[in-house]
Design an enzyme around this catalytic site. Structure first.
Site, mmCIF file in Angstrom:
data_model
loop_
_atom_site.group_PDB
_atom_site.id
_atom_site.type_symbol
_atom_site.label_atom_id
_atom_site.label_comp_id
_atom_site.label_asym_id
_atom_site.label_seq_id
_atom_site.Cartn_x
_atom_site.Cartn_y
_atom_site.Cartn_z
ATOM 1 N N ARG A 57 0.846 -1.198 0.000
ATOM 2 C CA ARG A 57 0.000 0.000 0.000
ATOM 3 C C ARG A 57 0.874 1.237 0.000
ATOM 4 N NH1 ARG A 57 -4.756 0.038 4.329
ATOM 5 N NH2 ARG A 57 -2.980 0.422 5.670
ATOM 6 N N THR A 87 -1.421 7.352 0.014
ATOM 7 C CA THR A 87 -2.765 7.240 -0.579
ATOM 8 C C THR A 87 -3.526 6.004 -0.111
ATOM 9 O OG1 THR A 87 -1.953 5.927 -2.432
ATOM 10 C CG2 THR A 87 -1.886 8.340 -2.675
ATOM 11 N N ASP A 117 0.218 -3.934 11.802
ATOM 12 C CA ASP A 117 0.630 -4.289 10.441
ATOM 13 C C ASP A 117 1.028 -5.760 10.434
ATOM 14 O OD1 ASP A 117 2.338 -4.830 8.163
ATOM 15 O OD2 ASP A 117 2.392 -2.670 7.822
ATOM 16 N N ASP A 136 4.590 -6.738 8.986
ATOM 17 C CA ASP A 136 5.703 -6.384 9.871
ATOM 18 C C ASP A 136 5.744 -7.281 11.099
ATOM 19 O OD1 ASP A 136 6.694 -4.407 8.257
ATOM 20 O OD2 ASP A 136 5.556 -2.807 9.209
HETATM 21 C C1 PRP Z 1 -1.305 -4.831 4.182
HETATM 22 C C2 PRP Z 1 -2.114 -6.102 4.292
HETATM 23 C C3 PRP Z 1 -2.912 -6.105 3.026
HETATM 24 C C4 PRP Z 1 -3.186 -4.655 2.800
HETATM 25 C C5 PRP Z 1 -4.572 -4.339 3.296
HETATM 26 O O1 PRP Z 1 -0.187 -5.037 3.373
HETATM 27 O O2 PRP Z 1 -1.342 -7.242 4.469
HETATM 28 O O3 PRP Z 1 -2.210 -6.649 1.927
HETATM 29 O O4 PRP Z 1 -2.203 -3.917 3.569
HETATM 30 O O5 PRP Z 1 -4.910 -3.045 3.010
HETATM 31 P P1 PRP Z 1 -6.068 -2.616 2.014
HETATM 32 O O6 PRP Z 1 -7.219 -3.511 2.253
HETATM 33 O O7 PRP Z 1 -6.355 -1.196 2.434
HETATM 34 O O8 PRP Z 1 -5.552 -2.675 0.616
HETATM 35 P P2 PRP Z 1 1.021 -3.995 3.290
HETATM 36 O O9 PRP Z 1 0.785 -2.981 2.222
HETATM 37 O O10 PRP Z 1 1.289 -3.445 4.663
HETATM 38 O O11 PRP Z 1 2.215 -4.881 2.781
HETATM 39 P P3 PRP Z 1 3.011 -6.054 3.544
HETATM 40 O O12 PRP Z 1 2.098 -7.236 3.601
HETATM 41 O O13 PRP Z 1 4.208 -6.262 2.673
HETATM 42 O O14 PRP Z 1 3.377 -5.558 4.928
#
Ligand code: PRP
Length: 211
Positions: free
Chosen positions: A103, A107, A199, A202
């Site tokens: 993400r 945004t 998160d 993480d």
């Molecule tokens: C997190 C989570 C999802 C997403 C959810 O990933 O694991 O993939 O955000 O958010 P959304 O429903 O608003 O799209 P992240 O971007 O933190 O990546 P990561 O899994 O590499 O930590």
């Protein structure tokens, strides 16, 4: 018809305490995500079609049933990796198709960075794995990709979702089934689920970014 299932089981409530608790160590967090993934996965696969087969036991022939559709796993990197091994425990022959998304922190929109799906050969059933469904943007991008690949039956397995995220997915993709352990009421200004679990990526990989 939208199809969002909140899986109910006392063990889910119990293990959710572990993943929500900010004191939980990464190794314990991973283990609890794994247990929750199995509990959600059992429900998400309970209607898979069976075909009769004859099996020769050491004693005699037996009438049995076997799943003969291709059910494959689609973890969303990174956090979805925490659900792969537990689901492989249930579906040992399932292929694993990784899709990489993160993400944008400003945004909250998903950005794709890894996709090696082939042009053809889509499975009958794809189980999308991601412990968090927040705004729903990431899952939506993955659903669109799997639809373009030709997957007829897409099921999203998540641990904690935000109400807004599941509502969004259900309204845009009424034929996609979503299975979650819990639905939380809110998103904060950074689009994190509230109360949520922080998160997931993480915490699974012990790579804290905030504080
Ligand atoms: C997190 C989570 C999802 C997403 C959810 O990933 O694991 O993939 O955000 O958010 P959304 O429903 O608003 O799209 P992240 O971007 O933190 O990546 P990561 O899994 O590499 O930590």
């Amino acid at each position: 018809m939208s199809c969002v299932t909140k899986v109910k089981h006392p063990l889910i409530q119990h293990h959710l305490c572990t993943v929500r608790d900010k004191q939980t160590r990464s190794s314990e967090f991973r283990a609890a995500i794994g247990r929750l993934a199995v509990l959600v996965g059992m429900r998400a696969t309970e209607d898979l079609p069976l075909t009769p087969v004859k099996i020769q036991t050491p004693i005699c022939e037996a009438d049995c049933q076997r799943i003969d559709v291709r059910v494959e796993l689609v973890p969303i990197l990174r956090a979805g990796l925490g659900m792969v091994e537990p689901l492989q425990g249930l579906l040992p022959d399932a292929a694993v198709w990784h899709l990489g998304l993160f993400r944008n922190e400003e945004t909250a929109e998903p950005v794709g960075y890894y996709d090696k799906l082939p042009k053809s050969g889509a499975p009958n059933v794809a189980l999308v794995l991601d412990p968090m469904l927040a705004t729903g943007g990431s899952v939506e991008m993955v659903i669109e990709r799997l639809m373009s690949w030709g997957v007829p039956d897409i099921r999203v397995l998540s641990i904690i979702a935000a109400q807004a995220g599941v509502d969004r997915v259900a309204s845009h993709f009424p034929d996609v089934k979503v299975f979650v352990a819990e639905i939380d009421p809110d998103l904060n200004e950074q689009s994190f689920i509230v109360p949520g679990l922080g998160d997931a990526g993480d915490r699974i990989f012990d790579t804290p970014q905030h504080g």
